[in-house]
Design an enzyme around this catalytic site. Structure first.
Site, PDB file in Angstrom:
ATOM      1  N   HIS A 146     -13.542   2.481   8.762  1.00 32.24           N
ATOM      2  CA  HIS A 146     -12.729   1.327   8.326  1.00 32.24           C
ATOM      3  C   HIS A 146     -13.190   0.787   6.957  1.00 32.24           C
ATOM      4  O   HIS A 146     -13.563  -0.385   6.819  1.00 32.24           O
ATOM      5  CB  HIS A 146     -12.755   0.210   9.382  1.00 32.24           C
ATOM      6  CG  HIS A 146     -11.559  -0.693   9.284  1.00 32.24           C
ATOM      7  ND1 HIS A 146     -11.020  -1.337  10.381  1.00 32.24           N
ATOM      8  CD2 HIS A 146     -10.788  -1.060   8.223  1.00 32.24           C
ATOM      9  CE1 HIS A 146      -9.977  -2.061   9.982  1.00 32.24           C
ATOM     10  NE2 HIS A 146      -9.817  -1.905   8.682  1.00 32.24           N
ATOM     11  N   ILE A 147     -13.129   1.666   5.977  1.00 30.52           N
ATOM     12  CA  ILE A 147     -13.578   1.299   4.632  1.00 30.52           C
ATOM     13  C   ILE A 147     -12.439   1.295   3.621  1.00 30.52           C
ATOM     14  O   ILE A 147     -12.663   1.146   2.426  1.00 30.52           O
ATOM     15  CB  ILE A 147     -14.668   2.284   4.122  1.00 30.52           C
ATOM     16  CG1 ILE A 147     -14.149   3.736   4.207  1.00 30.52           C
ATOM     17  CG2 ILE A 147     -15.953   2.121   4.887  1.00 30.52           C
ATOM     18  CD1 ILE A 147     -14.948   4.723   3.381  1.00 30.52           C
ATOM     19  N   GLY A 148     -11.189   1.488   4.136  1.00 29.55           N
ATOM     20  CA  GLY A 148     -10.040   1.664   3.242  1.00 29.55           C
ATOM     21  C   GLY A 148      -9.984   0.669   2.094  1.00 29.55           C
ATOM     22  O   GLY A 148      -9.851   1.034   0.928  1.00 29.55           O
ATOM     23  N   THR A 182      -4.701   4.677   7.885  1.00 34.07           N
ATOM     24  CA  THR A 182      -5.656   3.730   7.287  1.00 34.07           C
ATOM     25  C   THR A 182      -5.170   2.305   7.528  1.00 34.07           C
ATOM     26  O   THR A 182      -5.623   1.377   6.866  1.00 34.07           O
ATOM     27  CB  THR A 182      -5.773   3.952   5.758  1.00 34.07           C
ATOM     28  OG1 THR A 182      -4.466   3.814   5.198  1.00 34.07           O
ATOM     29  CG2 THR A 182      -6.339   5.305   5.410  1.00 34.07           C
ATOM     30  N   ASP A 217      -9.162   6.186   9.373  1.00 35.71           N
ATOM     31  CA  ASP A 217     -10.086   5.142   8.900  1.00 35.71           C
ATOM     32  C   ASP A 217     -10.173   4.010   9.920  1.00 35.71           C
ATOM     33  O   ASP A 217     -11.075   3.199   9.867  1.00 35.71           O
ATOM     34  CB  ASP A 217      -9.581   4.600   7.550  1.00 35.71           C
ATOM     35  CG  ASP A 217     -10.550   3.607   6.914  1.00 35.71           C
ATOM     36  OD1 ASP A 217     -11.764   3.917   6.861  1.00 35.71           O
ATOM     37  OD2 ASP A 217     -10.105   2.524   6.477  1.00 35.71           O
ATOM     38  N   ARG A 253      -4.090   0.328  10.946  1.00 35.53           N
ATOM     39  CA  ARG A 253      -4.658  -0.420  12.055  1.00 35.53           C
ATOM     40  C   ARG A 253      -4.855   0.524  13.216  1.00 35.53           C
ATOM     41  O   ARG A 253      -3.986   1.371  13.467  1.00 35.53           O
ATOM     42  CB  ARG A 253      -3.672  -1.524  12.524  1.00 35.53           C
ATOM     43  CG  ARG A 253      -3.702  -2.785  11.698  1.00 35.53           C
ATOM     44  CD  ARG A 253      -4.876  -3.678  12.085  1.00 35.53           C
ATOM     45  NE  ARG A 253      -4.979  -4.861  11.249  1.00 35.53           N
ATOM     46  CZ  ARG A 253      -5.785  -4.992  10.192  1.00 35.53           C
ATOM     47  NH1 ARG A 253      -6.546  -3.992   9.814  1.00 35.53           N
ATOM     48  NH2 ARG A 253      -5.845  -6.118   9.510  1.00 35.53           N
ATOM     49  N   GLU A 260     -12.407  -0.148  17.920  1.00 36.56           N
ATOM     50  CA  GLU A 260     -13.495  -0.459  16.985  1.00 36.56           C
ATOM     51  C   GLU A 260     -14.330  -1.581  17.591  1.00 36.56           C
ATOM     52  O   GLU A 260     -13.764  -2.488  18.194  1.00 36.56           O
ATOM     53  CB  GLU A 260     -12.900  -0.901  15.634  1.00 36.56           C
ATOM     54  CG  GLU A 260     -12.239   0.245  14.891  1.00 36.56           C
ATOM     55  CD  GLU A 260     -11.649  -0.189  13.546  1.00 36.56           C
ATOM     56  OE1 GLU A 260     -12.179  -1.141  12.939  1.00 36.56           O
ATOM     57  OE2 GLU A 260     -10.667   0.425  13.114  1.00 36.56           O
ATOM     58  N   ILE A 303       0.837  -1.205   0.000  1.00 35.11           N
ATOM     59  CA  ILE A 303       0.000   0.000   0.000  1.00 35.11           C
ATOM     60  C   ILE A 303       0.871   1.255   0.000  1.00 35.11           C
ATOM     61  O   ILE A 303       0.604   2.205  -0.737  1.00 35.11           O
ATOM     62  CB  ILE A 303      -0.991  -0.010   1.178  1.00 35.11           C
ATOM     63  CG1 ILE A 303      -1.928  -1.225   1.050  1.00 35.11           C
ATOM     64  CG2 ILE A 303      -1.810   1.284   1.208  1.00 35.11           C
ATOM     65  CD1 ILE A 303      -2.878  -1.432   2.206  1.00 35.11           C
TER      66      ILE A 303
HETATM   67  P1  NAD Z   1       2.710  -4.953   3.495  1.00 33.79           P
HETATM   68  O1  NAD Z   1       3.040  -6.130   4.330  1.00 33.79           O
HETATM   69  O2  NAD Z   1       2.822  -5.040   2.014  1.00 33.79           O
HETATM   70  O3  NAD Z   1       3.607  -3.696   3.970  1.00 33.79           O
HETATM   71  C1  NAD Z   1       3.803  -3.360   5.320  1.00 33.79           C
HETATM   72  C2  NAD Z   1       5.203  -2.779   5.451  1.00 33.79           C
HETATM   73  O4  NAD Z   1       5.367  -2.231   6.755  1.00 33.79           O
HETATM   74  C3  NAD Z   1       6.324  -3.832   5.283  1.00 33.79           C
HETATM   75  O5  NAD Z   1       7.158  -3.473   4.192  1.00 33.79           O
HETATM   76  C4  NAD Z   1       7.077  -3.779   6.617  1.00 33.79           C
HETATM   77  O6  NAD Z   1       8.475  -3.935   6.473  1.00 33.79           O
HETATM   78  C5  NAD Z   1       6.724  -2.388   7.115  1.00 33.79           C
HETATM   79  N1  NAD Z   1       6.860  -2.205   8.558  1.00 33.79           N
HETATM   80  C6  NAD Z   1       6.626  -3.092   9.562  1.00 33.79           C
HETATM   81  N2  NAD Z   1       6.874  -2.500  10.755  1.00 33.79           N
HETATM   82  C7  NAD Z   1       7.268  -1.223  10.485  1.00 33.79           C
HETATM   83  C8  NAD Z   1       7.651  -0.128  11.303  1.00 33.79           C
HETATM   84  N3  NAD Z   1       7.669  -0.230  12.628  1.00 33.79           N
HETATM   85  N4  NAD Z   1       8.003   1.033  10.684  1.00 33.79           N
HETATM   86  C9  NAD Z   1       7.981   1.147   9.340  1.00 33.79           C
HETATM   87  N5  NAD Z   1       7.632   0.143   8.507  1.00 33.79           N
HETATM   88  C10 NAD Z   1       7.268  -1.028   9.088  1.00 33.79           C
HETATM   89  O7  NAD Z   1       1.218  -4.523   3.937  1.00 33.79           O
HETATM   90  P2  NAD Z   1       0.166  -3.644   3.110  1.00 33.79           P
HETATM   91  O8  NAD Z   1      -0.617  -4.522   2.219  1.00 33.79           O
HETATM   92  O9  NAD Z   1       0.869  -2.472   2.551  1.00 33.79           O
HETATM   93  O10 NAD Z   1      -0.813  -3.191   4.311  1.00 33.79           O
HETATM   94  C11 NAD Z   1      -0.430  -2.201   5.250  1.00 33.79           C
HETATM   95  C12 NAD Z   1      -1.477  -2.039   6.336  1.00 33.79           C
HETATM   96  O11 NAD Z   1      -2.742  -1.656   5.781  1.00 33.79           O
HETATM   97  C13 NAD Z   1      -1.768  -3.299   7.149  1.00 33.79           C
HETATM   98  O12 NAD Z   1      -1.806  -2.929   8.518  1.00 33.79           O
HETATM   99  C14 NAD Z   1      -3.158  -3.700   6.743  1.00 33.79           C
HETATM  100  O13 NAD Z   1      -3.839  -4.346   7.777  1.00 33.79           O
HETATM  101  C15 NAD Z   1      -3.774  -2.344   6.466  1.00 33.79           C
HETATM  102  N6  NAD Z   1      -4.970  -2.397   5.596  1.00 33.79           N
HETATM  103  C16 NAD Z   1      -6.057  -1.646   5.955  1.00 33.79           C
HETATM  104  C17 NAD Z   1      -7.195  -1.655   5.145  1.00 33.79           C
HETATM  105  C18 NAD Z   1      -8.398  -0.813   5.506  1.00 33.79           C
HETATM  106  O14 NAD Z   1      -9.524  -1.214   5.206  1.00 33.79           O
HETATM  107  N7  NAD Z   1      -8.216   0.350   6.103  1.00 33.79           N
HETATM  108  C19 NAD Z   1      -7.246  -2.452   4.000  1.00 33.79           C
HETATM  109  C20 NAD Z   1      -6.112  -3.189   3.638  1.00 33.79           C
HETATM  110  C21 NAD Z   1      -4.983  -3.153   4.466  1.00 33.79           C
END
Ligand code: NAD
Length: 325
Positions: free
Chosen positions: A299-301, A250, A276, A252, A281, A161
């Protein structure tokens, strides 16, 4: 005779994904049952694959009660609602679609940034009430917004993301500072629809967290839940930020210390926040929800119609790949 492979989609599945599965000879049941009835259904119909979204909890008791199950497929990101250990113990494969929502989340980040930049969260509240009688006063009040172009965006967490956000930010003319302890370098692509042959590629290197905090006008978080539920941004980090900077979460709930955030918003040190996700929650802190400097979504991201279609298709393809007919 060869038994038709059966799938139960307990939280539904997008029609396109269902269609792919049926064309490939799978029998798809779309039902919505409480967890205690699922195992009976699975055993009676000899279901091989259980598809869930986030609503259905797939706990140990359910997994252990299913005799025939081969795959649990989560339509979406994350597998928090599935007992992975219990699945592993029964040799049940767990699939998900980690990349299918990245664009939806990244676009919501920009929705919050644009909102905060022009304080739409407030003008949307005032215009229906006072737009008719106090138009000019409101016009004056809301004329001090800012633009995104030329501003610096700190991307905390440079995974799927985070990189998608970077691609959008490139298009917006923003400067980008990524920070990620694991992803030290990443090439971000910007597809320009009018010149498909000219994908722009830019390599980014992770900077230090202090550089990100000190230089960013907007900071957006894209990291997983931290060990022990630790917050990544709290009072100590806020103090290192530029005065008036904005924060977008967006990822957690709990990654931003909400009480510290309220304090820094009230003191005027933090310019605003787009949220978000929330610590508590589905009952987030009312003071945060109502705050005039906060733009909020429930929480609609990852949840758009486009993402649902992609998730359905991606999941169908994964199921066919790992469990062919
Ligand atoms: P991803 O695993 O591709 O990327 C996460 C990155 O965070 C990794 O590269 C990791 O090295 C890095 N990371 C871990 N700890 C860290 C720290 N302390 N400081 C800096 N970087 C750190 O995950 P993603 O697919 O990009 O998802 C990211 C977040 O988005 C997740 O928490 C996921 O749950 C959340 N998400 C939310 C929604 C929503 O509806 N709002 C939807 C999808 C995902």
């Amino acid at each position: 005779m060869h038994k038709m492979k059966a799938i139960l989609a307990n939280d539904g599945i997008d029609p396109e994904g269902k269609d792919i599965l049926e064309k490939n000879g799978y029998c798809v049941y779309e039902q919505k049952m409480p967890p205690e009835e699922i195992s009976t259904f699975i055993n009676e119909k000899q279901v091989d694959v259980l598809i869930v979204r986030s609503a259905t909890q797939v706990r140990r008791e359910l997994i252990e009660a299913c005799s025939n199950l081969k795959i649990i497929a989560r339509a979406g990101v994350g597998t928090d609602n599935i007992d992975l250990e219990a699945a592993k113990a029964k040799n049940i494969k767990v699939l998900n679609t980690p990349g299918a929502s990245s664009q939806s989340v990244a676009e919501l980040v920009f929705a919050h940034m644009f909102t905060l930049a022009r304080r739409l969260q407030l003008s949307n509240r005032f215009m229906p009430e006072k737009g008719h009688s106090d138009f000019n006063a409101l016009k004056k009040r809301f004329s001090d917004g800012i633009e995104l172009r030329g501003r610096t965006l700190g991307i905390l967490g440079f995974g799927r993301i985070g990189q998608t956000v970077a691609s959008l930010a490139l298009g917006m003319g923003m400067r980008i500072i990524p920070y990620d302890p694991i992803v030290k370098k990443a090439t971000v692509e910007l597809d320009i629809i009018h010149i498909p042959e000219n994908t722009i590629k830019i390599e980014f290197e992770s900077q230090s967290l202090d550089e990100l905090l000190g230089q960013s006008d907007f900071i957006t978080l894209h990291v997983p839940k931290q060990p022990g539920g630790r917050a990544i941004l709290g009072a100590a980090e806020f103090q290192k930020m530029k005065k008036g900077a904005y924060i977008i979460n967006t990822s957690r709930g709990g990654l931003v210390d909400e009480l510290a955030l309220l304090e820094f918003l009230n003191s005027g040190y933090i310019g605003g926040a787009g949220l978000d996700v929330f610590e508590n929650e589905p009952s987030p802190l009312p003071d945060l929800l109502k705050h005039p400097l906060v733009s909020v979504t429930p929480h609609i991201g990852g949840s758009t119609r486009d993402a649902q279609v992609r998730i359905g298709i991606e999941l169908a393809q994964r199921i066919i790949e790992v469990y062919p007919h």
